[in-house]
Design an enzyme around this catalytic site. Structure first.
Site, PDB file in Angstrom:
ATOM      1  N   LYS A 113     -11.099  -5.058  35.969  1.00 48.72           N
ATOM      2  CA  LYS A 113     -10.962  -6.113  37.079  1.00 48.72           C
ATOM      3  C   LYS A 113     -12.134  -7.094  36.670  1.00 48.72           C
ATOM      4  CE  LYS A 113      -8.108  -4.057  40.143  1.00 48.72           C
ATOM      5  NZ  LYS A 113      -7.441  -3.863  41.467  1.00 48.72           N
ATOM      6  N   LYS A 195       0.218  -1.765  32.238  1.00 45.57           N
ATOM      7  CA  LYS A 195       0.804  -1.041  33.477  1.00 45.57           C
ATOM      8  C   LYS A 195       1.546  -2.126  34.555  1.00 45.57           C
ATOM      9  CE  LYS A 195      -1.817  -0.155  37.203  1.00 45.57           C
ATOM     10  NZ  LYS A 195      -2.424   0.457  38.393  1.00 45.57           N
ATOM     11  N   LYS A 198       1.105  -4.018  41.340  1.00 45.53           N
ATOM     12  CA  LYS A 198       1.583  -5.066  42.639  1.00 45.53           C
ATOM     13  C   LYS A 198       0.965  -6.390  42.690  1.00 45.53           C
ATOM     14  CE  LYS A 198      -0.803  -2.131  45.398  1.00 45.53           C
ATOM     15  NZ  LYS A 198      -2.016  -2.364  45.447  1.00 45.53           N
TER      16      LYS A 198
HETATM   17  P1  ATP Z   1      -3.278  -3.760  41.784  1.00 44.39           P
HETATM   18  O1  ATP Z   1      -2.586  -4.776  40.977  1.00 44.39           O
HETATM   19  O2  ATP Z   1      -3.627  -4.370  43.192  1.00 44.39           O
HETATM   20  O3  ATP Z   1      -4.616  -3.092  41.457  1.00 44.39           O
HETATM   21  P2  ATP Z   1      -1.462  -1.453  41.619  1.00 44.39           P
HETATM   22  O4  ATP Z   1      -0.133  -1.751  41.447  1.00 44.39           O
HETATM   23  O5  ATP Z   1      -2.210  -1.197  40.048  1.00 44.39           O
HETATM   24  O6  ATP Z   1      -2.385  -2.328  42.324  1.00 44.39           O
HETATM   25  P3  ATP Z   1      -3.022   0.565  43.013  1.00 44.39           P
HETATM   26  O7  ATP Z   1      -3.163   0.001  44.494  1.00 44.39           O
HETATM   27  O8  ATP Z   1      -4.062   0.260  42.005  1.00 44.39           O
HETATM   28  O9  ATP Z   1      -1.714  -0.349  42.412  1.00 44.39           O
HETATM   29  O10 ATP Z   1      -2.147   1.842  43.150  1.00 44.39           O
HETATM   30  C1  ATP Z   1      -1.584   2.544  44.048  1.00 44.39           C
HETATM   31  C2  ATP Z   1      -1.246   3.858  43.744  1.00 44.39           C
HETATM   32  O11 ATP Z   1       0.308   3.334  42.869  1.00 44.39           O
HETATM   33  C3  ATP Z   1      -2.195   4.613  42.958  1.00 44.39           C
HETATM   34  O12 ATP Z   1      -1.916   6.027  43.362  1.00 44.39           O
HETATM   35  C4  ATP Z   1      -1.614   4.488  41.512  1.00 44.39           C
HETATM   36  O13 ATP Z   1      -2.117   5.200  40.680  1.00 44.39           O
HETATM   37  C5  ATP Z   1      -0.395   4.245  41.503  1.00 44.39           C
HETATM   38  N1  ATP Z   1       0.497   3.184  40.596  1.00 44.39           N
HETATM   39  C6  ATP Z   1       0.108   1.964  40.570  1.00 44.39           C
HETATM   40  N2  ATP Z   1       0.676   1.289  39.446  1.00 44.39           N
HETATM   41  C7  ATP Z   1       1.508   2.333  39.064  1.00 44.39           C
HETATM   42  C8  ATP Z   1       2.362   2.325  37.885  1.00 44.39           C
HETATM   43  N3  ATP Z   1       2.645   1.257  37.196  1.00 44.39           N
HETATM   44  N4  ATP Z   1       2.905   3.617  37.394  1.00 44.39           N
HETATM   45  C9  ATP Z   1       2.551   4.544  38.343  1.00 44.39           C
HETATM   46  N5  ATP Z   1       1.617   4.765  39.263  1.00 44.39           N
HETATM   47  C10 ATP Z   1       1.354   3.610  39.559  1.00 44.39           C
END
Ligand code: ATP
Ligand code: LTN
Length: 338
Positions: A113, A195, A198
């Site tokens: 980040k 990955k 969101k």
């Molecule tokens: P951001 O882009 O805002 O960092 P993110 O989509 O990576 O968000 P997080 O808020 O970091 O999501 O994660 C929320 C939950 O969803 C956590 O438990 C994380 O491990 C899970 N998660 C996030 N992205 C994935 C993915 N691509 N596959 C499986 N689990 C995920």
């Protein structure tokens, strides 16, 4: 026997994705009857990156309504906004004093980040894993269902809690991560070495839980696959591996079983099966979401009740921590000033 405690949260940044559902929310719902559950909407985590204050509250309500639409039961689980329970910040401060800068420097999500947020390297991005540790130990959680990317933060939480206990006695249980066998790491549709996230601004990379069925079908149809035509999970086939992983997670089978089923089939058939399965998963969630989201008063009232209940546990833990640290207990008797 007393139920163990489960806690997990998601920061309301961007739009909830299929990755968030398969990696996290689905595994909360599956365990909510066996555990005493706390599901904070971790809004304090979201402000480590800039949020638009005119839309933030709406986004937060969207997230909460989606938690419920995915099956979180607010009658039995405590659903609340982290910002409504001030003890998260209180405990985070104390835990920061028992966390080494070197430990935080090793967090890969922070390194990532900070590379992407060059223009805003705020201290919150750095200390965020301590706030997450506080979220967890404030409720003395035993189990934390998360996706693979959170494994390192959970390890840090365990280290900090163990260190605190070593100094002050057994205040916190040491929480276990629950990381699912399938769906723990859903990858981006256009760059399957990365990955699905969101906060990704490229819509084609992501399946959002609120995407309509035609969008879902189009995104999956156009997702990146690999050269050759074998349908197998293999390092040199990240695109096909991702589709197989998604299908296995959504239909609750294994990728090995799917590899057998797709021998001799083309990518086109795989893509249309993945699209059908994902659409069938999302349709009922979206229908429930519309109902729940339309009653904002009910959502806010549920959050207020959740904060009241979460606050009781949180206050108790902070008092215990203060006691362990030797702070002056706050007297319940208010008298004249000395
Ligand atoms: P951001 O882009 O805002 O960092 P993110 O989509 O990576 O968000 P997080 O808020 O970091 O999501 O994660 C929320 C939950 O969803 C956590 O438990 C994380 O491990 C899970 N998660 C996030 N992205 C994935 C993915 N691509 N596959 C499986 N689990 C995920
Ligand atoms: N850091 C987590 C979100 C999060 C969380 C938590 C997850 C904040 N507090 C407590 C589990 C338990 C993330 O997914 N980015």
């Amino acid at each position: 026997m007393k139920k163990q405690t489960l806690l997990s949260g998601i920061a309301p940044s961007g739009r909830l994705t299929l990755g968030n559902y398969l990696g996290a929310i689905r595994n909360w719902v599956a365990r909510q009857d066996q555990y005493k559950c706390f599901f904070p909407l971790v809004d304090l985590h979201a402000v480590t990156v800039r949020q638009d204050p005119t839309t933030f509250a709406d986004r937060c309500r969207d997230f909460v309504a989606l938690y419920l639409a995915c099956g979180v039961n607010p009658q039995t689980s405590v659903v609340f906004a982290q910002s409504h329970v001030a003890e998260h910040c209180e405990l985070a401060w104390i835990l920061q004093c028992y966390t080494q800068v070197g430990e935080l420097n090793r967090m890969t999500q922070y390194k990532d980040k900070s590379r992407r947020n060059k223009g805003d390297m705020n201290a919150g991005l750095f200390s965020y894993p301590v706030l997450m540790a506080a979220d967890i130990v404030l409720y003395k959680a035993d189990l934390v269902p998360v996706g693979e990317d959170q494994r390192q933060h959970l390890e840090l939480t365990r280290d900090v809690a163990g260190r605190f206990n070593g100094l002050f006695g057994d205040v916190f249980p040491i929480p276990e991560a629950y990381i699912p066998d399938s769906g723990a790491r859903v990858m981006s549709l256009q760059d399957p070495t990365k990955k699905m996230s969101k906060s990704d601004t490229v819509a084609a990379n992501v399946i959002a839980l609120l995407d309509d069925p035609t969008d879902v079908a189009r995104k999956i149809k156009r997702c990146v696959t690999d050269s050759g035509n074998e349908i197998v999970v293999r390092e040199d086939k990240p695109g096909v591996s991702n589709l197989l992983n998604i299908l296995a997670a959504v239909t609750e089978t294994t990728t090995a079983a799917l590899e057998n089923e797709y021998v001799g089939q083309g990518y086109g058939r795989l893509k249309s099966d993945v699209a059908d399965a994902v659409i069938a998963l999302l349709e009922p969630i979206q229908a429930r979401f519309s109902d729940l989201r339309s009653d904002e008063l009910a959502l806010d009232a549920m959050l207020a009740a959740g904060a009241l209940e979460a606050g009781k546990t949180a206050r108790r833990t902070v008092q215990e921590v203060h006691g362990a640290l030797g702070f002056i207990p706050k007297s319940s008797r208010v008298g004249p000033r000395a």
